[in-house]
Motif scaffolding. Structure first.
Motif, mmCIF file in Angstrom:
data_model
loop_
_atom_site.group_PDB
_atom_site.id
_atom_site.type_symbol
_atom_site.label_atom_id
_atom_site.label_comp_id
_atom_site.label_asym_id
_atom_site.label_seq_id
_atom_site.Cartn_x
_atom_site.Cartn_y
_atom_site.Cartn_z
ATOM 1 N N ARG A 225 36.227 19.967 11.894
ATOM 2 C CA ARG A 225 35.068 19.712 12.774
ATOM 3 C C ARG A 225 35.543 19.106 14.102
ATOM 4 O O ARG A 225 35.136 19.538 15.178
ATOM 5 C CB ARG A 225 34.124 18.749 12.041
ATOM 6 C CG ARG A 225 32.708 18.666 12.576
ATOM 7 C CD ARG A 225 31.855 19.769 12.049
ATOM 8 N NE ARG A 225 30.450 19.657 12.410
ATOM 9 C CZ ARG A 225 29.571 20.637 12.256
ATOM 10 N NH1 ARG A 225 29.937 21.799 11.754
ATOM 11 N NH2 ARG A 225 28.308 20.484 12.600
ATOM 12 N N ILE B 292 15.403 21.858 7.997
ATOM 13 C CA ILE B 292 16.640 21.108 7.745
ATOM 14 C C ILE B 292 16.309 19.893 6.880
ATOM 15 O O ILE B 292 17.016 19.551 5.953
ATOM 16 C CB ILE B 292 17.246 20.661 9.093
ATOM 17 C CG1 ILE B 292 17.669 21.877 9.901
ATOM 18 C CG2 ILE B 292 18.397 19.718 8.885
ATOM 19 C CD1 ILE B 292 18.147 21.532 11.283
ATOM 20 N N TYR B 293 15.199 19.239 7.241
ATOM 21 C CA TYR B 293 14.650 18.108 6.479
ATOM 22 C C TYR B 293 13.135 18.258 6.528
ATOM 23 O O TYR B 293 12.600 18.930 7.421
ATOM 24 C CB TYR B 293 15.089 16.761 7.079
ATOM 25 C CG TYR B 293 14.977 16.719 8.582
ATOM 26 C CD1 TYR B 293 13.765 16.497 9.200
ATOM 27 C CD2 TYR B 293 16.090 16.935 9.382
ATOM 28 C CE1 TYR B 293 13.650 16.483 10.577
ATOM 29 C CE2 TYR B 293 15.995 16.938 10.760
ATOM 30 C CZ TYR B 293 14.772 16.710 11.355
ATOM 31 O OH TYR B 293 14.665 16.715 12.718
ATOM 32 N N PRO C 107 18.280 9.589 12.280
ATOM 33 C CA PRO C 107 18.236 9.129 10.892
ATOM 34 C C PRO C 107 18.291 10.301 9.914
ATOM 35 O O PRO C 107 17.699 11.356 10.161
ATOM 36 C CB PRO C 107 16.873 8.429 10.804
ATOM 37 C CG PRO C 107 16.030 9.092 11.849
ATOM 38 C CD PRO C 107 16.974 9.483 12.960
ATOM 39 N N ILE D 258 17.141 12.240 6.708
ATOM 40 C CA ILE D 258 15.886 12.357 5.934
ATOM 41 C C ILE D 258 16.172 13.296 4.762
ATOM 42 O O ILE D 258 16.552 14.452 4.973
ATOM 43 C CB ILE D 258 14.741 12.945 6.801
ATOM 44 C CG1 ILE D 258 14.507 12.091 8.065
ATOM 45 C CG2 ILE D 258 13.453 13.067 5.984
ATOM 46 C CD1 ILE D 258 13.494 12.691 9.046
ATOM 47 N N LYS E 94 27.538 18.347 15.973
ATOM 48 C CA LYS E 94 27.641 16.943 15.564
ATOM 49 C C LYS E 94 28.781 16.770 14.555
ATOM 50 O O LYS E 94 28.966 17.644 13.700
ATOM 51 C CB LYS E 94 26.317 16.477 14.968
ATOM 52 C CG LYS E 94 25.169 16.577 15.975
ATOM 53 C CD LYS E 94 23.959 15.826 15.487
ATOM 54 C CE LYS E 94 22.760 16.133 16.381
ATOM 55 N NZ LYS E 94 21.559 15.407 15.958
ATOM 56 N N GLN F 139 19.909 27.350 18.490
ATOM 57 C CA GLN F 139 20.431 26.729 17.267
ATOM 58 C C GLN F 139 20.180 27.614 16.059
ATOM 59 O O GLN F 139 19.190 28.348 15.991
ATOM 60 C CB GLN F 139 19.788 25.360 17.045
ATOM 61 C CG GLN F 139 20.522 24.578 15.957
ATOM 62 C CD GLN F 139 19.918 23.214 15.694
ATOM 63 O OE1 GLN F 139 18.941 23.091 14.966
ATOM 64 N NE2 GLN F 139 20.506 22.189 16.287
ATOM 65 N N SER F 140 21.110 27.527 15.105
ATOM 66 C CA SER F 140 20.968 28.307 13.859
ATOM 67 C C SER F 140 21.830 27.670 12.781
ATOM 68 O O SER F 140 22.637 26.779 13.057
ATOM 69 C CB SER F 140 21.454 29.743 14.091
ATOM 70 O OG SER F 140 22.842 29.752 14.321
ATOM 71 N N MET G 140 24.589 11.144 11.760
ATOM 72 C CA MET G 140 23.357 10.675 11.112
ATOM 73 C C MET G 140 23.501 9.213 10.697
ATOM 74 O O MET G 140 24.593 8.748 10.374
ATOM 75 C CB MET G 140 23.066 11.535 9.882
ATOM 76 C CG MET G 140 22.388 12.836 10.230
ATOM 77 S SD MET G 140 22.255 13.925 8.813
ATOM 78 C CE MET G 140 23.851 14.704 8.842
ATOM 79 N N GLU H 164 28.717 14.542 12.368
ATOM 80 C CA GLU H 164 27.901 14.161 11.196
ATOM 81 C C GLU H 164 28.296 12.817 10.586
ATOM 82 O O GLU H 164 27.457 11.975 10.357
ATOM 83 C CB GLU H 164 27.867 15.255 10.103
ATOM 84 C CG GLU H 164 27.632 16.682 10.609
ATOM 85 C CD GLU H 164 26.271 16.926 11.267
ATOM 86 O OE1 GLU H 164 25.512 15.969 11.447
ATOM 87 O OE2 GLU H 164 25.999 18.083 11.637
ATOM 88 N N TYR I 230 23.251 17.514 2.690
ATOM 89 C CA TYR I 230 22.050 16.879 3.234
ATOM 90 C C TYR I 230 21.070 17.883 3.820
ATOM 91 O O TYR I 230 19.934 17.539 4.127
ATOM 92 C CB TYR I 230 22.441 15.864 4.335
ATOM 93 C CG TYR I 230 23.481 16.399 5.288
ATOM 94 C CD1 TYR I 230 23.128 17.230 6.340
ATOM 95 C CD2 TYR I 230 24.832 16.121 5.098
ATOM 96 C CE1 TYR I 230 24.085 17.764 7.182
ATOM 97 C CE2 TYR I 230 25.790 16.646 5.937
ATOM 98 C CZ TYR I 230 25.411 17.462 6.973
ATOM 99 O OH TYR I 230 26.360 17.997 7.798
HETATM 100 N N1 SAH Z 1 24.490 24.786 11.918
HETATM 101 C C1 SAH Z 1 24.553 23.982 13.116
HETATM 102 C C2 SAH Z 1 23.234 23.249 13.380
HETATM 103 C C3 SAH Z 1 22.941 22.180 12.381
HETATM 104 S S1 SAH Z 1 21.311 21.562 12.355
HETATM 105 C C4 SAH Z 1 25.731 23.028 13.016
HETATM 106 O O1 SAH Z 1 26.376 22.981 11.994
HETATM 107 O O2 SAH Z 1 26.006 22.341 13.989
HETATM 108 C C5 SAH Z 1 21.358 20.282 13.512
HETATM 109 C C6 SAH Z 1 21.569 18.869 13.000
HETATM 110 O O3 SAH Z 1 20.566 18.450 12.102
HETATM 111 C C7 SAH Z 1 22.831 18.636 12.191
HETATM 112 O O4 SAH Z 1 23.933 18.589 13.028
HETATM 113 C C8 SAH Z 1 22.547 17.322 11.483
HETATM 114 O O5 SAH Z 1 23.035 16.211 12.203
HETATM 115 C C9 SAH Z 1 21.029 17.280 11.438
HETATM 116 N N2 SAH Z 1 20.576 17.263 10.029
HETATM 117 C C10 SAH Z 1 20.871 18.147 9.038
HETATM 118 N N3 SAH Z 1 20.298 17.772 7.874
HETATM 119 C C11 SAH Z 1 19.628 16.619 8.123
HETATM 120 C C12 SAH Z 1 18.837 15.731 7.331
HETATM 121 N N4 SAH Z 1 18.626 15.965 6.042
HETATM 122 N N5 SAH Z 1 18.310 14.644 7.927
HETATM 123 C C13 SAH Z 1 18.495 14.409 9.247
HETATM 124 N N6 SAH Z 1 19.232 15.208 10.045
HETATM 125 C C14 SAH Z 1 19.794 16.300 9.500
#
Ligand code: SAH
Length: 319
Positions: A165, A290-291, A214, A216, A144, A92-93, A184, A146, A54
């Protein structure tokens, strides 16, 4: 309050959810009160070794230009955010092996000199690495889960398991971090039963905070073209999280704001009490995708002031 999985599914399917929103708002008032915590988030690297289907930063996306901020840049930015009024910095990364626990530890140590709280959100680390980050002064960890359904988790993550996790989250909790998880809404294949499992997993882990946002779809991922998660279902899950975990810190997620500012604001009346604001410099922010989202120019001081004003307009106390 304790709720069974069946009861949660029943509540999530209600035609009129307003009594539950009202209850969540009442619980929020009685427990965490009127304060809204505003956290400053620094997205310091978009390199990632994982292939989460995602996420636009997944390692198979060759179209994204990768960047890393230097430790000095990160520390200076944290200082600047502190001067603008932020009390907590979220680092964050992607899961970037370049930033070892030892490197992160040195960065945390410097930021802690500014009397700021530090949240780490950099993916999974071993118990020993997490322990080191804690010793260096990290206060909170955000990871998260997830999705709390092992089957769906393995479909979305060719690169890891739900068990790994959750074990990592349990280690985070054991080490005395304020522990943040979340999930999510609207992932392809998700059902109301799975959302109920997600909520119950937050409680089982003993989360001190939970971000529910949500989904995305990102065009350069295997989930391209899938519909976005429902903002209504997101708010319902936040409200139930408040009822299940009265004392928790519950952010309104950035992704909810991307879909609708109005819905994001309404989430503060559904149990939420935290908001995160990007302080990442523009040249990096546009690469931390990320989205898909609209790209707003960062002005750390102005952004913070505007958000404080908005919280006051919503009848809350910004902190
Ligand atoms: N690499 C870190 C940070 C992730 S980014 C980790 O693994 O924890 C932070 C959050 O963005 C994720 O935990 C996820 O819940 C959210 N995220 C990632 N892709 C997404 C998407 N396509 N739509 C909505 N939220 C998303």
């Amino acid at each position: 309050m304790n709720l069974t999985k069946e009861k949660i599914v029943e509540l999530l399917s209600l035609e009129d959810f307003s009594p539950i929103y009202e209850l969540a708002d009442k619980v929020r008032k009685e427990t965490v009160g009127e304060v809204v915590h505003i956290r400053g988030i620094i997205e310091f690297s978009n390199y990632c070794r994982r292939s989460c289907t995602y996420c636009g930063l997944n390692c198979n996306n060759t179209l994204v230009e990768r960047y890393r901020m230097t430790p000095d840049e990160i520390i200076h930015l944290a200082r600047e955010a502190g001067l603008a009024g932020y009390k907590t910095i979220v680092l964050q990364s992607g899961e970037d092996p370049f930033f070892t626990a030892s490197m992160l530890g040195s960065i945390i140590e410097e930021i802690k000199k500014e009397d700021l709280s530090v949240t780490i959100s950099c993916g999974e680390f071993s118990f020993d690495e997490l322990s080191y980050l804690r010793v260096k002064g990290a206060d909170r960890y955000l990871l998260k889960h997830e999705t709390g359904n092992a089957n769906l988790y393995s479909k979305l993550h060719p690169c890891g398991t739900l068990e790994e996790r959750v074990n990592c989250l349990k280690n985070i909790k054991k080490l005395g971090f304020e522990t943040g998880s979340g999930f999510m809404i609207g992932l392809p294949g998700q059902t109301l039963e799975i959302i109920a499992e997600d909520l119950l997993l937050l409680k089982e882990i003993g989360c001190d905070m939970a971000g529910i946002g949500p989904f995305i779809a990102h065009p350069e991922t295997p989930l391209a073209g899938q519909p976005s998660g429902s903002t209504e279902m997101t708010k319902r899950a936040v409200a139930l999280a408040r009822i299940l975990m009265p004392e928790a810190n519950l952010p309104v997620t950035t992704s909810l704001g991307v879909l609708s500012q109005e819905e994001r604001n309404h989430a503060f009346l559904c149990g939420a009490n935290v908001i995160m604001k990007k302080v990442t410099p523009d040249q990096y922010k546009k690469l931390y995708e990320i989205y898909p989202s609209n790209f707003n120019i960062t002005n750390i001081k102005e952004d913070r002031k505007n958000l404080e004003k908005l919280m006051i307009e919503l009848g809350r106390i910004p902190l």
